[in-house]
Design a protein around this motif. Structure first.
Motif, mmCIF file in Angstrom:
data_model
loop_
_atom_site.group_PDB
_atom_site.id
_atom_site.type_symbol
_atom_site.label_atom_id
_atom_site.label_comp_id
_atom_site.label_asym_id
_atom_site.label_seq_id
_atom_site.Cartn_x
_atom_site.Cartn_y
_atom_site.Cartn_z
ATOM 1 N N ALA A 174 0.888 -1.166 0.000
ATOM 2 C CA ALA A 174 0.000 0.000 0.000
ATOM 3 C C ALA A 174 0.927 1.217 0.000
ATOM 4 O O ALA A 174 1.921 1.244 0.723
ATOM 5 N N LEU A 175 0.614 2.205 -0.823
ATOM 6 C CA LEU A 175 1.534 3.348 -0.949
ATOM 7 C C LEU A 175 1.777 4.034 0.397
ATOM 8 O O LEU A 175 2.867 4.516 0.677
ATOM 9 N N ARG A 176 0.763 4.045 1.250
ATOM 10 C CA ARG A 176 0.930 4.725 2.552
ATOM 11 C C ARG A 176 2.036 4.089 3.388
ATOM 12 O O ARG A 176 2.579 4.726 4.287
ATOM 13 N N ASP A 177 2.387 2.831 3.097
ATOM 14 C CA ASP A 177 3.412 2.136 3.882
ATOM 15 C C ASP A 177 4.808 2.240 3.281
ATOM 16 O O ASP A 177 5.750 1.631 3.787
ATOM 17 N N VAL A 178 4.956 2.974 2.182
ATOM 18 C CA VAL A 178 6.252 3.055 1.507
ATOM 19 C C VAL A 178 7.046 4.240 2.073
ATOM 20 O O VAL A 178 6.531 5.361 2.107
ATOM 21 N N PRO A 179 8.279 4.008 2.540
ATOM 22 C CA PRO A 179 9.112 5.129 2.996
ATOM 23 C C PRO A 179 9.286 6.130 1.860
ATOM 24 O O PRO A 179 9.536 5.732 0.721
ATOM 25 N N ARG A 180 9.153 7.410 2.183
ATOM 26 C CA ARG A 180 9.102 8.400 1.100
ATOM 27 C C ARG A 180 10.463 8.905 0.654
ATOM 28 O O ARG A 180 10.562 9.885 -0.076
ATOM 29 N N ASP A 181 11.519 8.245 1.093
ATOM 30 C CA ASP A 181 12.845 8.774 0.757
ATOM 31 C C ASP A 181 13.372 8.289 -0.593
ATOM 32 O O ASP A 181 14.529 8.509 -0.917
ATOM 33 N N GLY A 182 12.555 7.655 -1.389
ATOM 34 C CA GLY A 182 13.032 7.310 -2.727
ATOM 35 C C GLY A 182 12.569 5.938 -3.154
ATOM 36 O O GLY A 182 12.250 5.086 -2.335
ATOM 37 N N ALA A 183 12.504 5.755 -4.452
ATOM 38 C CA ALA A 183 12.080 4.482 -5.025
ATOM 39 C C ALA A 183 12.952 4.246 -6.252
ATOM 40 O O ALA A 183 13.516 5.187 -6.798
#
Lengths: 235, 235
Positions: free
Chosen positions: B209-218
């Motif tokens: 789920a996108l809400r669980d993805v760390p926002r520091d990069g993909a």
């Protein structure tokens, strides 16, 4: 134990555009199922035909094709029950899907009925989007452009708004909506940027500039590609 | 005589998601070419690796990957010349393309340079669109919905306008644009409808789920799928 329900993308038409993965599943699934019109042949089955081993149980999912209507719930309830009986008997069932199962595919009607109680796996396939672009010989979309995929049955005003706001557009399910789509493209001055593709990658494939297509109708499986942003010329 | 230039879709990652058609061409093309970063391995070659026969000439198309920049013209001029020498010697050249060659593919840079004088054929492949939807287990788009495909590098306002006007959205090339995309989805109240997929169909695949993805990069090869229209529930 319960069997697995597979949604197998069989590709857009050329039997060689099936994946190795779909082939391997076809080789071992004891039951195959596929959509078909109320009378007549199944397109999905005809695409996969060279790869279907003898002696398989075949479930033909016959649904009435009423223009503008999606199939009635009870039709899919009935086929889902027939498939479920096989899964409960520990048999895998491979459902053949034209193109990619999750791009406007009817597989979702089985998924929504069977995924709560059964293992479901989807094998993506080559979609008609890539196939039509390959047949025309022009990229679908490039660099940092937006691509908009539009179903032909949309209302005229909605088609117009989306086509106007996107440099790359694919209009699917053209069929009896050809005249309406042409009207929109004429109004936007985009007729010269539109390509028409019918039965991509099949022996009967037709690729034409849209302006040369008689407007009295097209098959359901036809597509119109429009590019009107920056293109590759001179890249 | 002149050889044929093939743009071969090798699929999204799982080597079994290559098509029979691409396999047959790979088996007989004396020269293969593929994109790669300035240093390091080629993703396209690693996907096709199990299917590449020994003893092929390999042209590694090394391009600098500068964020926000497309490759300089002279890089592709040089590789097109190298490939053209092979075509002129009547050798077929198969260019390996991740996913589908015509969905944001770099193959267009060779096509635009070589199609005037040489035979070019494109073999469509399974794209990351269908692969990501299959990995999540939810249709990309259904019934008569619009599907909008957005590159992550688009400006924030443009992303927002397109996401708002489409019930089904696929955002590609997420990479370092993750934080910006999350900001837009938060603002639109759509975070709960967004799925994140990284390296679809590869052993390292991640679906969150996108809400669980760390926002520091993909990674560059990641995608976000958003559904906020009518969905299949109860279909």
């Amino acid at each position: 134990m319960s069997g697995t329900l597979y949604g197998l993308g069989v590709g857009p038409g050329d039997p060689d555009l099936i994946t190795l993965k779909a082939l391997k599943i076809l080789e071992r699934a004891p039951v195959i199922a596929y959509p078909a019109p109320e009378t007549g042949d199944s397109l999905a089955r005809s695409i996969a035909a060279p790869h279907i081993p003898n002696g398989r149980v075949e479930i033909v999912i016959r649904t009435p094709m009423v223009p503008g209507k999606f199939p009635a719930h009870d039709v899919y309830d009935r086929y889902a029950a027939e498939i479920e009986a096989r899964l409960d008997a520990d048999e895998d069932v491979a459902v053949l899907c034209e193109g990619d199962p999750f791009l406007y595919g009817s597989f979702m009607y089985l998924l929504s009925r069977l995924s709560a109680k059964h293992s479901v796996k989807v094998v993506p396939g080559v979609s008609s989007l890539g196939a039509c672009a390959a047949s025309v010989g022009v990229p679908l979309v490039s660099r940092n452009q937006v691509l908009t995929v539009l179903p032909g049955p949309l209302e005229e005003a909605e088609l117009e708004a989306h086509i106007q706001s996107s440099p790359a557009v694919a209009i699917m399910k053209v069929g009896r909506h050809l005249r309406k789509i042409c009207r929109v493209l004429d109004r936007l001055g985009l007729m010269e940027h539109a390509q028409y593709i019918e039965r991509a990658t099949m022996p009967e494939q037709r690729v034409l500039a849209l302006r040369d297509v008689p407007r009295d109708g097209a098959p359901y499986f036809s597509m119109i590609l429009v590019r009107h942003g920056e293109t590759e010329a001179g890249v």
